[in-house]
Design a protein around this motif. Sequence first.
Motif: not given
Length: 158
Positions: A9, A48, A18, A50, A13
């Motif tokens: 992650c 999150v 995202p 993506f 990021l």
Amino acid sequence: MVKQNNDICTELLAVHAPEQELKVRKSISTSEKGVRYTATVNPERETVVFQVDGCIICDGDKCDKLVLSKNPADTKMWIGHFVELKHSDVEHAIDQLEATIRHTVFKHPSLTRKYARIVATRFPANNGNTPFERARERFADKYRCNLKRLKPNQPDSI
């Protein structure tokens, strides 16, 4: 190629914006071209979203979205839900998901579990040995990945 000093992650990021920010959620929803994936997050934890297609992977077959959620058993590890949103071409969706799961970015050691989801408005009739059933077995054996099909807005569980 990004160095693997951090978790997946953090690395994603650092390079990609995202679609939905990293935050604690109890549910998640993402869509494309009128096809929506929804899931409850239980237990509630950081997630999150993506965009994979055209963002994380730009060439070849790839799925539409990646939902990462913290592994509730080990918060240094992540669970990935690879999502392909389709109207009807399930066989192509299988190819896209498989190519994405095999991609080097997603072989990160902090990505401990993988799930593949096809969200489609129409599926071929299930008459036993369909391409989907063969793919479900292949995903389980080869990638330790659960492949599931869903209708739009049919809730999944993360």
